[in-house]
Scaffold this motif. Structure first.
Motif, PDB file in Angstrom:
ATOM      1  N   TRP A  63      -4.132  -7.097 -19.513  1.00 10.66           N
ATOM      2  CA  TRP A  63      -3.662  -5.703 -19.262  1.00 10.66           C
ATOM      3  C   TRP A  63      -3.364  -5.151 -20.435  1.00 10.66           C
ATOM      4  O   TRP A  63      -2.553  -5.610 -21.214  1.00 10.66           O
ATOM      5  CB  TRP A  63      -2.434  -5.651 -18.261  1.00 10.66           C
ATOM      6  N   PRO A  64      -3.867  -3.943 -20.733  1.00  9.95           N
ATOM      7  CA  PRO A  64      -3.331  -3.291 -21.925  1.00  9.95           C
ATOM      8  C   PRO A  64      -1.895  -2.792 -21.902  1.00  9.95           C
ATOM      9  O   PRO A  64      -1.553  -1.706 -21.211  1.00  9.95           O
ATOM     10  CB  PRO A  64      -4.344  -2.031 -21.983  1.00  9.95           C
ATOM     11  N   GLU A  66       2.251  -3.067 -24.442  1.00 10.37           N
ATOM     12  CA  GLU A  66       2.783  -3.442 -25.629  1.00 10.37           C
ATOM     13  C   GLU A  66       3.211  -5.057 -25.670  1.00 10.37           C
ATOM     14  O   GLU A  66       3.375  -5.475 -24.426  1.00 10.37           O
ATOM     15  CB  GLU A  66       3.893  -2.734 -26.203  1.00 10.37           C
ATOM     16  N   PRO A  67       2.886  -5.810 -26.866  1.00 12.22           N
ATOM     17  CA  PRO A  67       3.305  -7.268 -26.536  1.00 12.22           C
ATOM     18  C   PRO A  67       4.690  -7.477 -26.142  1.00 12.22           C
ATOM     19  O   PRO A  67       4.792  -8.663 -25.349  1.00 12.22           O
ATOM     20  CB  PRO A  67       3.087  -7.662 -28.188  1.00 12.22           C
ATOM     21  N   GLU A  68       5.619  -6.688 -26.365  1.00 11.06           N
ATOM     22  CA  GLU A  68       6.926  -7.019 -25.954  1.00 11.06           C
ATOM     23  C   GLU A  68       7.066  -6.898 -24.394  1.00 11.06           C
ATOM     24  O   GLU A  68       7.678  -7.815 -23.651  1.00 11.06           O
ATOM     25  CB  GLU A  68       7.987  -5.957 -26.344  1.00 11.06           C
ATOM     26  N   LEU A  69       6.307  -5.978 -23.705  1.00 12.64           N
ATOM     27  CA  LEU A  69       6.023  -5.863 -22.433  1.00 12.64           C
ATOM     28  C   LEU A  69       5.252  -6.949 -21.663  1.00 12.64           C
ATOM     29  O   LEU A  69       5.861  -7.557 -20.505  1.00 12.64           O
ATOM     30  CB  LEU A  69       5.473  -4.597 -21.968  1.00 12.64           C
ATOM     31  N   ALA A  70       4.359  -7.433 -22.660  1.00 14.41           N
ATOM     32  CA  ALA A  70       3.520  -8.675 -21.899  1.00 14.41           C
ATOM     33  C   ALA A  70       4.365  -9.744 -21.814  1.00 14.41           C
ATOM     34  O   ALA A  70       4.437 -10.495 -20.953  1.00 14.41           O
ATOM     35  CB  ALA A  70       2.328  -8.889 -23.098  1.00 14.41           C
ATOM     36  N   VAL A  71       5.070 -10.073 -22.983  1.00 11.80           N
ATOM     37  CA  VAL A  71       5.899 -11.106 -22.953  1.00 11.80           C
ATOM     38  C   VAL A  71       7.193 -10.961 -21.854  1.00 11.80           C
ATOM     39  O   VAL A  71       7.397 -12.143 -21.172  1.00 11.80           O
ATOM     40  CB  VAL A  71       6.785 -11.352 -24.192  1.00 11.80           C
ATOM     41  N   GLY A  72       7.733  -9.764 -21.648  1.00 10.60           N
ATOM     42  CA  GLY A  72       8.597  -9.768 -20.615  1.00 10.60           C
ATOM     43  C   GLY A  72       8.053  -9.992 -19.302  1.00 10.60           C
ATOM     44  O   GLY A  72       8.491 -10.557 -18.285  1.00 10.60           O
ATOM     45  N   LYS A 194      11.901   5.860 -23.872  1.00 10.92           N
ATOM     46  CA  LYS A 194      10.640   5.215 -23.712  1.00 10.92           C
ATOM     47  C   LYS A 194      10.208   4.616 -22.292  1.00 10.92           C
ATOM     48  O   LYS A 194       9.041   4.437 -22.220  1.00 10.92           O
ATOM     49  CB  LYS A 194      10.976   3.566 -24.293  1.00 10.92           C
ATOM     50  N   LEU A 195      11.075   4.707 -21.421  1.00 13.86           N
ATOM     51  CA  LEU A 195      10.720   4.227 -20.291  1.00 13.86           C
ATOM     52  C   LEU A 195       9.554   4.877 -19.351  1.00 13.86           C
ATOM     53  O   LEU A 195       8.768   4.176 -18.655  1.00 13.86           O
ATOM     54  CB  LEU A 195      12.100   4.546 -19.147  1.00 13.86           C
ATOM     55  N   PRO A 196       9.427   6.162 -19.411  1.00 18.48           N
ATOM     56  CA  PRO A 196       8.116   6.810 -18.645  1.00 18.48           C
ATOM     57  C   PRO A 196       6.908   5.882 -19.086  1.00 18.48           C
ATOM     58  O   PRO A 196       5.921   5.585 -18.443  1.00 18.48           O
ATOM     59  CB  PRO A 196       8.083   8.179 -18.828  1.00 18.48           C
ATOM     60  N   ILE A 199       6.663   2.289 -17.999  1.00 19.62           N
ATOM     61  CA  ILE A 199       6.345   2.342 -16.719  1.00 19.62           C
ATOM     62  C   ILE A 199       4.888   2.493 -16.575  1.00 19.62           C
ATOM     63  O   ILE A 199       4.311   1.618 -15.537  1.00 19.62           O
ATOM     64  CB  ILE A 199       7.109   3.272 -15.585  1.00 19.62           C
ATOM     65  N   ALA A 200       4.410   3.412 -17.232  1.00 21.60           N
ATOM     66  CA  ALA A 200       2.877   3.809 -17.144  1.00 21.60           C
ATOM     67  C   ALA A 200       2.161   2.565 -17.659  1.00 21.60           C
ATOM     68  O   ALA A 200       0.859   2.094 -17.067  1.00 21.60           O
ATOM     69  CB  ALA A 200       2.649   4.924 -17.992  1.00 21.60           C
ATOM     70  N   GLN A 201       2.514   1.699 -18.667  1.00 23.83           N
ATOM     71  CA  GLN A 201       1.881   0.407 -19.188  1.00 23.83           C
ATOM     72  C   GLN A 201       2.170  -0.644 -18.356  1.00 23.83           C
ATOM     73  O   GLN A 201       1.069  -1.480 -18.101  1.00 23.83           O
ATOM     74  CB  GLN A 201       2.483   0.197 -20.623  1.00 23.83           C
TER      75      GLN A 201
END
Length: 294
Positions: A63-64, A66-72, A194-196, A199-201
């Motif tokens: 899934w495209p 950010e790396p931080e979100l992917a780790v989370g 940053k939240l919107p 959430i989109a990502q």
């Protein structure tokens, strides 16, 4: 100020209350039940500890975002089942005893798997030169301190003062839910700008993780020929995660608020699918009873 309050006070307190409440609901029989329902316990544990992290890892990789979100997202998947799964299973008329057993097992096993899998996710998704990591042994000890120790205390209270434990269990659940709501609110305030975009990502990936995990639990249990009550229990157990622990690891141990966003979104969304499972379970049971009466 908010970050310090969140990571040093609210998160440890909320997680300790969650795990104390779970301990108040446990008795030694919950662990002995492994030999009574070996197939159901084995399948549920594999789905929770192996299949869900694999789904989370694939989503984070493909899934495209950010790396931080992917780790989370991965950290949500590698956490144990949430204690609220037991309540949702009860409402869905699933096998509550199995649900409690699976929650207890995953809470113990993931003490050892979380540091290893979290570091693997950090290396693969943020690069081998990532500046943040989890020291394995200290992390295990901290997870034991904030999860298994309160659980053990709760079990001790249940053994010695059963009536008191049953009264406290409901109050602990309400208090833990209130603290989790406050934590999510603080995260929303902290990440408002940053939240919107976040959430989109990651929003759709969070939903996909929850739905695929729940479906994997239910369908694999059906494939194994388990009764409906156990299918429901396994599906709910895989879908309901310990979001408070995921936030504690990301915002607390890793000190990265961005990584906590998937856990916050998951903590809200999983209740929607959880209560959808309640409606599904009750409808299926009513249909089965109706056909039996007919």
């Amino acid at each position: 100020m908010q970050n310090s309050l969140l990571t040093t006070v609210l998160l440890p307190v909320a997680l300790a209350i969650v795990m104390l409440g779970m301990g108040l609901s446990l008795v030694p029989e919950d662990f002995r039940r492994i030999s009574r329902y070996p197939r159901a316990v084995a399948l549920g544990s594999i789905c929770q500890i192996v299949v869900l992290p694999l789904i989370g890892g694939l989503l984070a990789w493909l899934w495209p975002m950010e790396p931080e979100l992917a780790v989370g997202l991965v950290i949500v998947a590698i956490c144990p089942g949430g204690p609220s799964s037991n309540l949702i299973t009860y409402l869905a008329k699933g096998d509550v005893a199995l649900s409690v057993t699976l929650t207890a097992i995953s809470s113990v096993v993931t003490v050892f798997t979380i540091p290893v899998l979290a570091n693997l996710a950090l290396q693969l998704l943020m690069g081998s030169g990532a500046e943040i990591s989890l020291p394995v042994v200290p992390t295990m000890l901290r997870i034991v301190l904030i999860t298994l120790v309160p659980t053990a205390i709760g079990m001790g209270i249940r053994q010695r003062f059963t009536a008191t434990a049953l009264r406290l269990e409901k109050q602990m659940g309400r208090l833990a839910a209130g603290l989790l709501a406050l934590i999510i609110l603080l995260l929303v305030i902290k990440e408002a700008g940053k939240l919107p975009g976040f959430i989109a990502q990651v929003g759709a990936a969070v939903v996909a993780l929850n739905l695929l995990g729940t479906a994997a639990g239910f369908l694999s249990a059906r494939q194994l020929g388990l009764p409906l009550a156990q299918r429901l229990s396994i599906a709910i157990e895989v879908g309901i995660q310990n979001g408070t622990l995921a936030i504690a690891i990301t915002a607390g141990l890793l000190n990265n608020i961005d990584m906590a966003v998937p856990a916050a979104i998951y903590s809200l969304w999983m209740n929607i699918t959880g209560f959808a499972m309640v409606a599904f379970g009750r409808r299926k049971l009513a249909a089965a009873q109706g056909s039996g009466n007919g």
